[in-house]
Design an enzyme around this catalytic site. Structure first.
Site, short mmCIF file in Angstrom:
data_model
loop_
_atom_site.label_atom_id
_atom_site.label_comp_id
_atom_site.label_asym_id
_atom_site.label_seq_id
_atom_site.Cartn_x
_atom_site.Cartn_y
_atom_site.Cartn_z
N LYS A 1 1.99 -4.45 6.77
CA LYS A 1 2.80 -3.82 4.94
C LYS A 1 4.50 -4.12 5.30
O LYS A 1 4.86 -4.35 4.15
CB LYS A 1 2.11 -3.20 4.06
CG LYS A 1 0.73 -3.18 3.96
CD LYS A 1 -0.56 -4.47 3.13
CE LYS A 1 -1.35 -4.94 3.23
NZ LYS A 1 -1.62 -5.33 2.61
N SER B 1 0.56 -1.00 0.13
CA SER B 1 -0.25 -0.13 -0.28
C SER B 1 0.87 0.92 -0.03
O SER B 1 1.75 1.38 0.48
CB SER B 1 -1.30 0.25 1.08
OG SER B 1 -1.33 1.27 1.60
N TYR C 1 -1.15 -0.85 10.47
CA TYR C 1 -1.79 -1.91 8.70
C TYR C 1 -0.84 -1.37 8.61
O TYR C 1 0.02 -2.63 7.96
CB TYR C 1 -2.85 -1.11 8.83
CG TYR C 1 -3.04 -1.28 7.55
CD1 TYR C 1 -3.73 -2.63 6.81
CD2 TYR C 1 -2.69 -0.04 6.56
CE1 TYR C 1 -4.06 -2.63 5.11
CE2 TYR C 1 -3.24 -0.01 5.21
CZ TYR C 1 -3.45 -1.25 4.49
OH TYR C 1 -4.01 -1.67 3.31
N1 UFG Z 1 -12.17 11.43 4.07
C1 UFG Z 1 -13.57 12.41 4.01
N2 UFG Z 1 -14.41 12.22 4.00
C2 UFG Z 1 -15.12 10.76 4.49
C3 UFG Z 1 -13.91 9.63 3.47
C4 UFG Z 1 -12.40 10.61 3.38
O1 UFG Z 1 -13.33 13.69 3.41
O2 UFG Z 1 -16.20 9.88 4.86
C5 UFG Z 1 -11.32 12.31 2.43
C6 UFG Z 1 -10.02 11.99 3.74
O3 UFG Z 1 -9.80 13.03 4.86
C7 UFG Z 1 -8.58 11.95 2.24
C8 UFG Z 1 -9.21 11.29 1.05
O4 UFG Z 1 -11.40 10.93 1.59
O5 UFG Z 1 -8.38 13.33 2.35
C9 UFG Z 1 -9.64 9.67 1.34
O6 UFG Z 1 -9.91 8.70 2.14
P1 UFG Z 1 -9.72 7.31 1.93
O7 UFG Z 1 -10.31 6.86 3.52
O8 UFG Z 1 -10.79 6.68 1.23
O9 UFG Z 1 -8.74 6.68 1.72
P2 UFG Z 1 -7.23 7.64 2.55
O10 UFG Z 1 -5.89 7.94 1.52
O11 UFG Z 1 -7.39 7.79 3.83
O12 UFG Z 1 -7.38 5.74 2.90
C10 UFG Z 1 -6.32 4.46 1.52
C11 UFG Z 1 -7.19 3.16 2.44
C12 UFG Z 1 -5.52 2.66 3.29
C13 UFG Z 1 -4.10 3.03 2.84
C14 UFG Z 1 -4.15 4.70 2.30
C15 UFG Z 1 -3.06 4.36 1.53
O13 UFG Z 1 -7.43 3.18 2.69
O14 UFG Z 1 -6.00 0.83 3.52
O15 UFG Z 1 -5.54 4.62 1.14
O16 UFG Z 1 -2.68 5.82 1.15
F1 UFG Z 1 -3.30 2.74 4.07
#
Ligand code: UFG
Length: 331
Positions: free
Chosen positions: A151, A123, A147
């Site tokens: 990885k 990841s 997590y």
């Molecule tokens: N976000 C919101 N509202 C929500 C959910 C997310 O504003 O309800 C925002 C987050 O703050 C972030 C973006 O949308 O800016 C993406 O968030 P995600 O939760 O979809 O994804 P992340 O980038 O936080 O995490 C993902 C995977 C992880 C992994 C990571 C690697 O979920 O497992 O990418 O970069 F580790």
């Protein structure tokens, strides 16, 4: 035959379909900890082909032994693992046991049966909070939650394994943010309960199952203040695994590749793209930053293009349309 661990899951199921469409024979193993048995039927339908399936846990060494004894396995694509960041903070030992010990069991069984080819799901989280973007594979790595540590530990184990025995052929794939669904609308991401990730949450708001999307933070140092990520269509990501298998089949070694599009989109841009692609409104409100989130993260995917001939082909509109086709309530 190719063994797919976690093959009933979101990325595993799409990869199983693409592999079979490309003529590979596959075996799927899954314990349904975060997936459903019905997905197997959908994979069969889409691939037009049957495959052996084992409901098994990688912590169960007897089950692994049986699979490797019964089948002539050439390579393993290893998706199985727990992946919820928050849960990993609350239950670190569970995460290390499942992800790390499970992978060690798998590697031991592979060694015993002379199977030395593995493609591993890592990841972009291993880059922690990157100093700059775009991110290349030689950036420093840092785990920011259990997590991510699990990885990184597995990446380390795979590197040490290769150094101990150069017969191994290993490809580590660092995924950015996989979203979207199979264009048939049959396979997709369907998390239990309230989703953590952006696209599954948007889809639930658009379908009226949740009232409003919380946009976590509008004061990041990005163009519109909201977080920027490299969203990649799950089918493009799956095709990256086929290229990785090809790569290790012709070239021994250990290789690490970013799988992303190379383009970052903000949360507000994703909402706009979703509304434009589907015609659905996504009510949202600005909320505080989510702890642990970073401002900006996107890949430099050129190493995968140059060395494996892989490149993402689907854009954000495709990702939104396909996610909605899979999730929208039947009318
Ligand atoms: N976000 C919101 N509202 C929500 C959910 C997310 O504003 O309800 C925002 C987050 O703050 C972030 C973006 O949308 O800016 C993406 O968030 P995600 O939760 O979809 O994804 P992340 O980038 O936080 O995490 C993902 C995977 C992880 C992994 C990571 C690697 O979920 O497992 O990418 O970069 F580790």
């Amino acid at each position: 035959m190719i063994l797919i661990t976690g093959g009933a899951g979101y990325i595993g199921s799409h990869t199983a379909v693409e592999l079979m469409m490309a003529g590979h024979e596959v075996i799927i193993m899954d314990n349904f900890s975060n997936s459903k048995p019905q997905t197997l039927e959908l994979i069969r339908t889409l691939a037009g082909k049957n495959f052996p399936f084992y409901e098994a846990d990688m912590l169960d060494t007897t089950a692994l032994e049986e699979i490797f004894t019964r089948h002539k396995i050439e390579a393993v694509i290893h998706f199985a693992g727990f992946k919820a960041v928050g849960e990993s903070v609350a239950q670190p030992v569970l995460y290390y046991h499942n992800n790390v010990a499970g992978t060690i069991n798998l590697l031991q069984t592979m060694s015993k049966h002379g199977v030395t080819q593995m493609v591993f799901s890592s990841s972009a989280t291993v880059y922690g909070n990157p100093q700059t973007v775009p991110i290349t594979e030689d950036f420093p790595v840092a785990a920011v939650n259990p997590y991510g540590s699990s990885k990184l530990m597995i990446e380390q184990i795979l590197n040490d394994l290769y150094n101990s025995d150069p017969q191994w052929r290993i490809c580590i794939l660092r995924y950015f943010n996989p979203i979207g669904a199979h264009p048939s609308g049959l396979l997709g991401e369907d998390p239990n309960g309230i989703p953590n990730n952006l696209m599954p949450y948007i889809v639930k708001v658009a379908s009226g199952q949740l009232p409003v999307l919380n946009v976590f933070g509008s004061d990041y140092p990005t163009a519109d203040g909201t977080g920027v990520r490299d969203y990649i269509h799950v089918v493009d990501l799956s095709l990256g695994h086929l290229k990785a298998l090809q790569k290790i089949s012709v070239e021994p070694g250990i290789h690490t590749y970013n799988l992303g599009t190379g383009r970052g989109y903000s949360v507000l841009e994703v909402i706009d793209a979703f509304e434009a692609a589907t015609g659905q409104k996504v009510p949202y409100q600005i909320a505080p930053r989510r702890p642990g989130d970073i401002a900006e993260c996107y890949a430099d995917p050129s190493k995968a293009r140059v060395e494996m001939g892989w490149q993402a082909a689907r854009n954000l509109t495709d990702m939104c349309m396909d996610a909605w086709r899979f999730a929208r309530p039947a009318v």
